[in-house]
Design a protein around this motif. Sequence first.
Motif, short mmCIF file in Angstrom:
data_model
loop_
_atom_site.label_atom_id
_atom_site.label_comp_id
_atom_site.label_asym_id
_atom_site.label_seq_id
_atom_site.Cartn_x
_atom_site.Cartn_y
_atom_site.Cartn_z
N ARG A 16 -8.47 7.41 -10.93
CA ARG A 16 -7.63 6.27 -10.62
C ARG A 16 -8.33 5.32 -9.65
NH1 ARG A 16 -2.13 7.41 -11.85
NH2 ARG A 16 -1.72 9.64 -12.27
N VAL A 17 -7.72 4.16 -9.51
CA VAL A 17 -8.10 3.20 -8.48
C VAL A 17 -6.84 2.79 -7.75
CG1 VAL A 17 -9.01 0.91 -8.00
CG2 VAL A 17 -10.14 2.35 -9.69
N PHE A 18 -6.81 2.99 -6.43
CA PHE A 18 -5.69 2.54 -5.62
C PHE A 18 -6.05 1.20 -5.00
CE2 PHE A 18 -2.87 2.12 -2.05
CZ PHE A 18 -1.68 2.70 -2.48
N THR A 19 -5.15 0.24 -5.17
CA THR A 19 -5.42 -1.12 -4.67
C THR A 19 -4.61 -1.39 -3.42
OG1 THR A 19 -5.87 -1.90 -6.90
CG2 THR A 19 -5.39 -3.56 -5.25
N TYR A 20 -5.30 -1.75 -2.35
CA TYR A 20 -4.67 -2.18 -1.11
C TYR A 20 -4.65 -3.70 -1.08
CZ TYR A 20 -5.51 2.57 0.74
OH TYR A 20 -5.53 3.92 0.94
N SER A 21 -3.56 -4.24 -0.60
CA SER A 21 -3.54 -5.66 -0.28
C SER A 21 -4.18 -5.85 1.09
CB SER A 21 -2.11 -6.19 -0.26
OG SER A 21 -2.06 -7.48 0.31
N ALA A 22 -5.08 -6.84 1.18
CA ALA A 22 -5.79 -7.08 2.44
C ALA A 22 -5.11 -8.14 3.29
CB ALA A 22 -7.24 -7.49 2.16
N ALA A 23 -3.85 -8.46 2.96
CA ALA A 23 -3.05 -9.41 3.74
C ALA A 23 -3.77 -10.74 3.89
CB ALA A 23 -2.68 -8.79 5.09
N ASP A 24 -4.00 -11.16 5.11
CA ASP A 24 -4.57 -12.50 5.36
C ASP A 24 -6.06 -12.45 5.68
OD1 ASP A 24 -2.03 -13.63 5.04
OD2 ASP A 24 -1.51 -13.20 7.13
N ASP A 25 -6.76 -11.43 5.21
CA ASP A 25 -8.20 -11.39 5.45
C ASP A 25 -8.86 -12.61 4.79
OD1 ASP A 25 -11.11 -10.64 4.97
OD2 ASP A 25 -10.41 -8.91 6.15
N PRO A 26 -9.65 -13.38 5.51
CA PRO A 26 -10.22 -14.61 4.94
C PRO A 26 -11.30 -14.38 3.91
CG PRO A 26 -11.09 -14.22 7.14
CD PRO A 26 -10.04 -13.18 6.91
N ASP A 27 -11.88 -13.20 3.83
CA ASP A 27 -13.02 -12.97 2.96
C ASP A 27 -12.65 -12.35 1.61
OD1 ASP A 27 -14.76 -13.96 4.94
OD2 ASP A 27 -14.79 -11.98 5.92
N PHE A 28 -11.57 -11.60 1.55
CA PHE A 28 -11.19 -10.96 0.29
C PHE A 28 -9.69 -10.69 0.32
CE2 PHE A 28 -12.81 -7.85 3.31
CZ PHE A 28 -11.77 -6.94 3.41
N LEU A 67 2.85 -0.26 0.78
CA LEU A 67 3.90 -1.03 0.13
C LEU A 67 3.64 -2.52 0.37
CD1 LEU A 67 7.00 1.03 1.33
CD2 LEU A 67 5.87 1.20 -0.89
N THR A 68 4.19 -3.37 -0.50
CA THR A 68 4.12 -4.81 -0.29
C THR A 68 5.50 -5.42 -0.50
OG1 THR A 68 3.53 -5.26 -2.59
CG2 THR A 68 1.72 -4.94 -1.02
N LEU A 69 5.71 -6.59 0.07
CA LEU A 69 7.02 -7.23 0.00
C LEU A 69 7.21 -8.02 -1.28
CD1 LEU A 69 9.64 -7.69 1.56
CD2 LEU A 69 8.59 -9.70 2.62
N GLY A 70 6.14 -8.55 -1.86
CA GLY A 70 6.25 -9.37 -3.05
C GLY A 70 6.14 -8.55 -4.32
N GLY A 71 6.36 -9.23 -5.46
CA GLY A 71 6.23 -8.57 -6.75
C GLY A 71 7.45 -8.75 -7.62
N ARG A 72 7.34 -8.34 -8.86
CA ARG A 72 8.40 -8.59 -9.83
C ARG A 72 9.62 -7.71 -9.66
NH1 ARG A 72 5.36 -6.47 -15.34
NH2 ARG A 72 4.65 -4.46 -14.55
N ASP A 73 9.53 -6.63 -8.86
CA ASP A 73 10.72 -5.84 -8.57
C ASP A 73 11.03 -5.81 -7.08
OD1 ASP A 73 8.50 -4.38 -7.90
OD2 ASP A 73 9.31 -2.45 -8.56
N ALA A 74 10.48 -6.77 -6.31
CA ALA A 74 10.73 -6.86 -4.87
C ALA A 74 11.24 -8.28 -4.57
CB ALA A 74 9.46 -6.52 -4.09
N VAL A 75 10.66 -8.97 -3.61
CA VAL A 75 11.03 -10.37 -3.36
C VAL A 75 10.25 -11.22 -4.35
CG1 VAL A 75 11.16 -12.23 -1.67
CG2 VAL A 75 11.54 -9.87 -0.95
#
Length: 623
Positions: free
Chosen positions: A258-270, A481-489
């Motif tokens: 598998r590949v687990f994807t983290y959101s890097a929030a407001d990181d300017p580089d990625f 977890l993240t706040l956005g998405g099709r089953d969240a906000v």
Amino acid sequence: MIRERRIRESSEPAGGERPGARAPTRAQVVRSALLCVAAIAASAPHDALAQVGDPAEACEAGRISNIFVDNRSIYEINDDDPFRWVYRLINALHVNTRAGFILRELLFSEGDCLDPLLLEESYRILESYGFIGRADIYPVAQPDGTYHVVIDTQDRWTTQFDLGVSFDQGLQLDRLNLTEANLLGRGVRAEVFAQRRREQRTQGFRLQEPRLLGTRTDANLGWGRTRSGNFVELGLNYPFVGEVGRVAMRQIYDRRDRVFTYSAADDPDFTNVLLPYRDEWAEVSMAGRLGRPGNLTLLGLGLTRERIVFRRFPDELEVAIDNDFGNTIAATSQVQDLISGQTRARSTTRVNLMIGQRNLRFTRVLGLDALDGAQDLWLGTDLGLTVGRSVGLFSAEGVPSPDDIFGRARLYAGHDLGSSFVFAAAAVEGRRLRGEDNDWRDVIGEIDLYSYLRSERIPGQTLFLRASAAGGWSMDSPFQLTLGGRDAVRGFAEEHSPGGRRLLLTVEDRIFFSWPWPDLIDLGLTLFADAGRVWSGDVPYGVDSGWEAALGIGLRYSLPAGSRRGGRIDLAWPLGAPPNHGPVFRFTLLELLGIGPGVKDLQLERTRRTRTGPDFLVTELGR
């Protein structure tokens, strides 16, 4: 045409590490799987009545003297229909569901006492198959006091070429599937697929047999490639048959890169971090139920082995630029240090005790999650508890085997308020280390409250309310977890505002239209508002978001008319977002919010390592 069902609704409630030990080889795994196949197939009852119990000697309602199966094709032909030649061609290309398959799914046979509950449960089993569009089971009284039972079914087109296009943060080709859902009319499902959504890159095949060797054992075989390697899945499942089943058995082996994807929030580089790992799960479980439908007690015992390793960390840890998962570069040492806390490999074998109490009945309603289709609702309570103790078996060389106790508790409740309904579900799981640490690790909790408010004064309108909370604590495995998405906000992208704990609120007004083509497609309008917030917790890149919200409008649809499943097209505007943050447009082929899709958090599911418990023994594999 399908005749109206005569039986509307049942009134019945319905260890320590072992140095030098080696992991089992592939050949050993295959041999073990084949032995489990033989054992389950041999021990599984070949007759549905073995699940139900012996019929009573006296039949107050009368006995069943004959069973007639009317297994019809996809279209009924009218001589005055100008497109009758098209319908005849489609029917000719389609292989009807075999009458023998339908008869083997029934919970009654000729000579049995007529039992409305068994007729209702049999109807529910038939309708659980996606290739049966409609089903009707009803008795016809005979002059001699017996009954003929008619099984009336109509098929759906089962050869599907699914080009899974969605518009979710841009046009995406989610999947490409070629599926035969009812091979030769025997209920066998065969599919080849390619899935490509966000970080996912999966290609493979899957074969599912619901009647292995003539029993009720479901068999599942799958193999393919993933973004970071491959996957193998082998499954045998003899589930509880409806609410009358007494015995269930389950054997599963699943190994997946598998590949687990983290959101890097407001990181300017990625924008994202991609962590590859291997997840392996094996299980053999058995359970029995005592009591009567509406008051069932479950006792089960199982052996599970879970293994998670990060052999490619840190060398193959990557970051994605601008949410483009085809544009990745190697992660820096700073990123590696941040992620390292959730890369603790382990291999654990446990003996699990399962206890459950199921006090449920079913009711059938129209137009809840389905626009104008029928939907069965579980009302009452269902409680499950699983406790597992690690044992020193099947340890993997070079992988720690922690000495721990695993616990999982789950509660479901459903209640009707006249024409309105309220549902609640809660679950918590974690493992407690034994020895010097003696602390809790990998704790995951979730709670969901769903309400459907309807009034007979306003037909075709439903007010849907949702409150959901989820979180993770002391995680050794990948989690975010993240706040956005099709089953969240829904006004925010999926990677918006990552954190370790999350609260979501939804208000949605669903309005059903009986026009413009009521015989072809069901259509409905929805107006919705989402709000939520996340707390950083102890996860990588976690933030404290504060309250954020979105307003939206959508179109819901079901094709053909009367279908139990449908999709939606949504446009959502974030409130208080920066000026350059426009609305989010999404087109999905399924409904994601509601009791029909299931009360579960999709983001938690990708983190859950242990997948055993009373609720897993109720569901058929692949259905």
